[in-house]
Each structure stands twice: as structure tokens, then as C-alpha cells.
Design an enzyme around this catalytic site. Structure first.
Site, PDB file in Angstrom:
ATOM      1  N   GLY A 398       1.097  -1.132  -0.191  1.00 43.16           N
ATOM      2  CA  GLY A 398      -0.246   0.067   0.518  1.00 43.16           C
ATOM      3  C   GLY A 398       0.874   1.029  -0.386  1.00 43.16           C
ATOM      4  N   PHE A 399       1.962   1.321   0.758  1.00 42.52           N
ATOM      5  CA  PHE A 399       3.180   2.362   0.274  1.00 42.52           C
ATOM      6  C   PHE A 399       3.631   3.017  -0.372  1.00 42.52           C
ATOM      7  CE2 PHE A 399       0.837   2.223   4.489  1.00 42.52           C
ATOM      8  CZ  PHE A 399       0.359   3.017   5.101  1.00 42.52           C
ATOM      9  N   VAL A 402       9.263  -3.489  -3.007  1.00 41.45           N
ATOM     10  CA  VAL A 402      10.201  -3.906  -3.416  1.00 41.45           C
ATOM     11  C   VAL A 402      11.037  -3.623  -4.322  1.00 41.45           C
ATOM     12  CG1 VAL A 402      11.214  -5.653  -1.473  1.00 41.45           C
ATOM     13  CG2 VAL A 402       9.404  -4.650  -0.504  1.00 41.45           C
ATOM     14  N   ASN A 516       4.483 -12.166   5.603  1.00 37.07           N
ATOM     15  CA  ASN A 516       5.654 -11.232   6.991  1.00 37.07           C
ATOM     16  C   ASN A 516       6.538 -12.562   6.961  1.00 37.07           C
ATOM     17  OD1 ASN A 516       4.537  -9.006   5.943  1.00 37.07           O
ATOM     18  ND2 ASN A 516       3.861  -8.395   7.977  1.00 37.07           N
ATOM     19  N   ASP A 529       8.906  -6.630   7.611  1.00 35.94           N
ATOM     20  CA  ASP A 529       8.259  -5.735   7.966  1.00 35.94           C
ATOM     21  C   ASP A 529       7.168  -4.856   8.915  1.00 35.94           C
ATOM     22  OD1 ASP A 529       5.706  -3.680   7.865  1.00 35.94           O
ATOM     23  OD2 ASP A 529       4.747  -4.636   5.994  1.00 35.94           O
TER      24      ASP A 529
END
Length: 695
Positions: A398-399, A402, A516, A529
């Protein structure tokens, strides 16, 4: 004449043909007779064996009928012991017993036969290698003739026997129980205590036995135990940190220590790893090396009695050297957790010794990371497929995303996390991002991805981290639908170790899920994360609503305030998903997920075993104070749960276990284990608000 000759030839040919057929029929008949005879023999053997079994059943039934009915019990009742337990009187061990005179030389094949027999025996196989070796040396040889009685029912016994050759018969009250042959062990209880023999043993043929008396056996064990304890006490007294401890306290440390063996070239301590274990070398040699200018430099060689890692028991430290076994090495170890339960830290004398293997300066560990510059990093490109020639994108969130990068000299791969600064402001995540950087720079754990450096420009902030080439556990789980139990155990155990490290530092993780969890090249798990991580003092609660819906603990949903117990809830959910392929509380509608979590009803597929169900249910208890891991013994209760029975936690921490997850990792280009994403060429908006001036 011609006709007659033709008829003659015909009869001659016909006669020859019939003779051949008769011969063939005769051979078939002989074969059938042979088969019939073999079948008759087999029937006779089966009949004989059936009679023997019937006779044995009659004997067993007779013995069962003879039992006191009061000693029997059914499945729905409890057996009650109506008499006092037998008292075993202590036997003194003679101080002047000379066991060296009883040593008998044995051939290699005789030693192998004895060791093999001991390994098959439930009691003897639990002895350590040194005890077994001493017993092998002290066993005496005994020859018997047919008919000789070696044990008489009802008499007191004081010896154990191993059959080297021949055959013996075991009887009880005149009934045959079994036959003993080469490699069998009998009478072993007699070397523990003075007991009456419950059966008789006679030689059927000429027999050779190996035997040992109780007093000799007990002397072996006592001498070995005393010698090792005195040896360890002497070693501990040479450790300056323990100088002020009393013999009683040193004895308590010894009682908490565990013997661990290492094979040749096995790494005992790795440079840069967190130190939490103290070692004393019992046997063998350990090479200490340190990385200098990219090369391993020999510092010294440790031998019997040398110890290392004592500061690991009392400080948060990193190893500054690698210790490797030269040949077989045996060490006695105690880890920080066990040590803290044994000795109060205020009893210790602290010393800073430059020769110790630990680095007490945490800040030094990242000094080399900042030699990396953003301009030194170049993107790795897809070599084939629809995205050939485009930069490799490892994940999208969402941000930001990678990307896979390498250095100009192609020395190492890194994962570069790129996050839009403008989006961080819009979502009011500035403090979380700054905290994530600070937190990750302070983390040095083999089960957590490492942050090597951070950068920024006018559009993005960048975090350069370990590249875990094995891919996401999420991807692997979807490929195979659900994991085999040994894989799920290994993955969960790695998470437990990461939790232990974080919780010790008062850090909650709060975002556990398969997405994760990353696999490194050896199949070990690393948490990634830390956007939802939070530092929290013990006894405090926090009230943020955050996490992944399926993994949220009920107290987060109810806004009752949560703490470290929420991490243990999510561990239970993770174990369920690894074994079942989906979480226990799932729905396409978030509100339905929350309702199911608050109901707390977990339905298990039939293939999930009882031990796993027990662990999951204890981790997912509605009341946080009752959750496994959050009670008095802490995370130790999770490690000790029977689902982890086959897990060697020390070897896991040392990364000395062959990871069962390795078979999930595909071979090929460095990005082969990741889903493929199109490269996002769009640029984020610029931001000059300077919220990131400390990033």
C-alpha cells in the site's frame, strides 16, 4: 512304391511328434507334483505354527486369569494403588573398588555387537557415549554349556547380560516365555537396584555371554559423574565473571547446563550473531577466527577447559568472532534464559576483557552499512519471460514496492524498499516509519531481516535490507495448499525465536502472517515489515487498532487494550494456516472475520493432529492472561509444548538444523521464488516538508 514310402514317412513323423508331447506332459506332471509337495510342506509348517500360537494364547490366558482382579481397570475408571510402593534401600558404593582390573580386551566386531545390542535396549540406549564406552570395556565374558541355568526365578539378581552367541530359553512358573539369541539383553534392572528375578533363564545350546555386576556399573556411573562435576567446577572457577559465586551457586549452574556435541567444521558461534549462550569445552578444540579486510583471520585455538560467551549471560551483545569445531567437540552450555532462573545478576563481577568473543557496543554493528550509497545500487533485471529487461519487483504494498538491487561490483543482492513520502504524510504514518528505522537498526537476530542502511530523496525514503532468495512463505503455501507438519513446526519455531528476541527487547510485532515471513537461501525463516511494531513496557497496554484482520486478537477488536499476548494469538492463527491452508477465522467480509474471532470457535480439519490442536487452542485463548507464552514461564512454555518435541532449540538458534523448507525453494535465477510484477514507472509526488530529516 512312392505312395508307400510317403505313408511310412508320415507314421515316422507322427510317432516322433507324439513322443515329444508325452515327454512334455511328463515334465508338466513332475512340476505339478513338486508344487503339490511344496504346498503340503507349507501347510504342515502353518499348522505347526498355528498350534504354537494357540498354546501361547492358552498360556497368556492362564496368566491373565491368575491376576488379581482388583488390579484390572477399564477405560472409564482409574486404577487405584492399594498397597504401599516398594522401598528400595540405598546401597553404598565401596570406596576402594578397583574397576581397572576388570577390563577385558575385545575385538572391533565384539565391541560393535555389544554397542548395537545396547542401542536396541530402551534403558541402555539412553546412556551417553562415554558411559557406553566404559561399560563395553568392563563387560566380562562368560561361557555356558547346554542346560546351565544363568538366572533362577525368585532369586536376587546383581548382573546384566548380553548374548554374544548361542540360544537361551526364558521361562516363568514352568511356562516358556521367549528365546534369547545373539544381541539380546536381559537382567538389566539388576544393575540399577537389588531386585528379585521374575523369570528363569537356561542355556539351550553352548552360549557365550557378556556380563557386568551392579556394583561395577554403579561405580562407573558414580566415578564418571563425580569426575565431570569436579572438572566443570574447576572450569567455572577460572571464569572471572563467576569468581564471587559460592560453590553452591556454581553447582546450580552445572545442574542447569546441557552437553552439546559439534561435528568437524561445525560453527558454534558466528561473528555478528546475538550472544545468549555460555560454553565450556569438555573435549576437542575450537578455532576462533575474525573477519579482517574480508578474510577470516585466526585469533586463537581454544582447548579443553577453555570457555567463551560468559558476558552473553548478562549483557545484550554481539559475537565479534566465529568459533568453529576442529574435529569432534563436546561442550557444556547454559543459555541466558536458564542462567537468569539460576543466578541473580547482582552476584556477578563484571569485567571488560578485550579477548572475550562478544561486542558490547551495539552501535558498531552498523558502521559498515552506511558505506553503501544509493548511487552504488543498480537494479537487477529479468533475464527472460514477459518482463524481460525490466527491473525485478519483489513485492508491492500500500505504501510502495520492494525492488531487487545489487552493488556495482555485483558482490551481493539486497531488497530495496521504496516508500512514497507524500503517501506517508497522507496516511499520518511519519512516526511509525521513523520508529521502524530506529527499531530495525537496533535489531541483530538471525530470524529477522536486517536493515543495512536508509536513504531518501525528494520523492521516496529507501530502506536497504537482506535479500531472502527463498521467497515468501505465503507464495509457497499457496503452491502446495498446506504444509507437511515438520515444515509447519520448523516455520513456527523460527517465529518463536524471533518473538523471544523482540519481546526481550520489549517490542511487539503485531503483523504476523505468511506474507511477512521470508525464506533465506538455506530455508530459514526471517520476519519482515516492522511497520506495526511497537515498544511497550511490561504491564502497559496500547489501544491502537492495527494488524491483519484474520490475525487480530479479540482484545484489539474490542479495544480493551493489548500487549505482547496479541503476538501469541497470531502465532496460533499462523500455525493453523500453515497446517490447513487458510486461517481459522476467515470471510470475504471483515466484520464476519471479527465476529468469528470474538466467537472464538475453531473447527479443525481431520488431518490436524492432537498436539497441534492443543498448541493452537492454548495460543488462541480469549483471555490474554491465559494464553500460552503469556503466563508465568513465558515463551519457554511454547518451546516445551509437545508439538515441538523433536525441535532442538539450541541447534535451531545456531542454524545447525537442515531446514525442511529447503525443498520448497526452486532453483534458477535469483528471483525465481518470487511472483512477478510489472515495473511501476510512475513517480510519486515530491515532498519538502522535512519530516524525514532524521531518516
Amino acid at each position: 512304391m512312392i505312395v508307400l514310402n510317403g505313408v511310412e514317412d508320415y507314421f515316422i513323423c507322427t510317432g516322433t511328434s507324439m513322443e515329444a508331447k508325452l515327454t512334455e506332459l511328463r515334465q508338466k506332471l513332475e512340476r505339478q507334483c513338486q508344487i503339490n509337495q511344496e504346498l503340503q510342506n507349507e501347510n504342515h509348517d502353518l499348522a505347526t505354527r498355528l498350534k504354537e500360537k494357540e498354546k501361547l494364547l492358552e498360556e497368556l490366558q492362564s496368566r491373565l486369569d491368575g491376576l488379581d482382579l482388583s488390579q484390572r481397570y477399564s477405560n472409564d475408571s482409574v486404577e487405584v494403588r492399594e498397597s504401599r510402593a516398594a522401598v528400595m534401600a540405598p546401597e553404598p558404593i565401596p570406596d576402594d573398588m578397583d574397576i581397572s582390573t576388570t577390563r577385558v580386551k575385545k575385538t572391533a566386531s565384539e565391541r560393535a555387537q555389544i554397542i548395537n545390542a545396547m542401542q536396541k535396549n530402551d534403558f541402555l540406549r539412553r546412556l551417553d557415549e562415554e558411559q557406553i564406552s566404559m561399560m563395553v570395556e568392563l563387560l566380562l565374558s562368560l561361557d555356558l554349556c547346554p542346560g546351565d541355568e544363568i538366572i533362577k526365578e525368585g532369586t536376587e539378581g546383581d548382573s546384566m547380560y548380553i548374548v554374544a552367541a548361542g540360544e537361551l530359553r526364558v521361562t516363568q512358573a514352568g511356562r516358556n516365555l521367549r528365546t534369547l539369541i545373539s544381541g539380546d539383553v536381559f537382567g538389566e534392572l539388576a544393575i540399577l537396584y537389588n531386585c528379585k528375578r521374575t523369570a528363569s533363564v537356561k542355556a539351550v545350546t553352548a552360549v557365550k555371554l557378556w556380563c557386568i555386576e551392579r556394583q561395577i556399573y554403579r561405580s562407573i556411573m558414580a566415578i564418571k559423574s563425580k569426575k565431570k562435576r569436579e572438572q566443570l567446577m574447576g572450569f567455572l572457577k577460572t571464569a572471572r565473571t563467576f569468581k564471587s559465586l559460592s560453590d553452591e551457586q556454581l553447582s546450580s549452574i552445572i545442574d542447569s547446563m546441557e552437553e552439546v556435541k559439534f561435528q568437524e567444521n561445525e560453527v558454534i558461534v558466528r561473528e555478528g550473531a546475538e550472544g545468549d549462550t555460555f560454553y565450556i569445552i569438555l573435549n576437542g578444540e575450537v578455532e576462533v577466527t575474525k573477519k579482517v579486510n574480508g578474510q577470516q583471520k585466526l585469533i586463537r585455538t581454544l582447548r579443553q577447559g577453555d570457555h567463551f560467551g560468559e558476558l552473553a549471560l548478562i549483557r545484550e551483545i554481539l559475537r565479534t568472532a566465529t568459533c568453529t569445531a576442529l574435529g569432534s567437540v563436546s561442550c557444556f552450555t547454559i543459555d541466558k534464559e536458564a542462567f537468569e532462573e539460576t543466578i541473580p545478576v547482582e552476584s556477578l563481577e563484571l569485567h571488560d576483557d578485550p579477548d572475550l568473543q562478544e561486542d558490547t557496543s551495539i552501535s558498531k554493528k552498523h558502521s559498515s552499512a552506511y558505506s553503501l550509497q544509493l548511487k552504488d545500487l543498480i537494479p537487477v533485471l529479468y533475464q527472460e519471460g514477459r518482463y524481460q529487461g525490466s527491473p525485478v519487483t519483489l513485492g508491492v504494498g500500500g505504501f510502495g514496492q520492494v525492488e531487487l538491487v545489487t552493488t556495482l561490483h555485483h558482490g551481493k543482492y539486497f531488497a530495496l524498499k521504496k516508500i512514497s513520502k507524500k503517501l506517508i504524510i497522507q496516511k499520518r504514518q511519519e512516526e511509525h516509519v521513523l520508529f521502524e528505522k530506529k527499531l530495525m537498526l537496533d535489531i541483530e537476530c538471525d530470524f529477522i531481516v536486517r536493515l543495512h542502511g536508509t536513504f531518501k530523496d525528494s520523492r521516496y525514503i529507501y530502506m536497504i535490507m537482506d535479500f531472502c532468495s527463498g521467497g515468501e512463505i505465503w507464495t509457497k503455501l499457496k503452491e502446495v495448499r498446506r504444509f507437511e507438519e515438520n515444515i509447519a513446526v520448523f516455520v513456527a519455531a523460527c517465529v518463536v525465536e524471533a518473538y523471544a528476541y523482540l519481546h526481550k527487547k520489549d517490542i511487539m510485532y503485531r503483523d504476523l502472517k505468511p506474507e511477512n515471513l521470508m525464506l533465506d537461501s538455506r530455508g530459514y525463516i526471517k520476519l519482515v515489515d516492522f511497520g506495526f511494531a511497537k515498544k511497550l513496557r511490561r504491564g502497559q497496554k496500547t489501544y491502537s487498532f492495527c494488524g491483519t484482520p484474520e490475525y487480530m486478537a479479540p482484545e484489539i477488536i474490542q479495544n480493551h487494550g493489548h500487549d505482547f499476548a496479541a503476538d501469541f494469538w497470531s502465532l496460533g492463527v499462523l500455525i493453523y494456516e500453515l497446517l490447513a491452508g487458510s486461517p481459522p477465522f476467515s470471510s470475504s467480509e471483515p466484520q464476519n472475520i471479527y465476529a468469528k474471532i470474538l466467537d472464538g470457535v475453531i473447527k479443525y480439519p481431520s488431518h490436524i493432529g492432537e498436539a497441534a490442536r492443543s498448541l493452537i487452542s492454548k495460543l488462541c485463548r480469549p483471555r490474554p492472561g491465559q494464553r500460552l507464552g503469556n503466563t508465568k514461564n513465558g515463551i519457554k512454555d511454547i518451546r516445551n509444548h509437545r508439538w515441538f518435541n523433536n525441535m532442538n532449540w539450541h541447534k535451531l538458534r545456531m542454524k545447525q538444523i537442515t531446514a525442511p523448507t529447503v525443498k520448497l525453494i526452486r532453483k534458477g535465477p535469483c528471483y525465481i521464488n518470487f511472483d512477478r510484477f510489472p515495473f511501476d514507472k510512475s513517480l510519486a509526488e515530491e515532498d519538502f516538508s522535512k519530516w524525514d530529516q532524521d531518516f
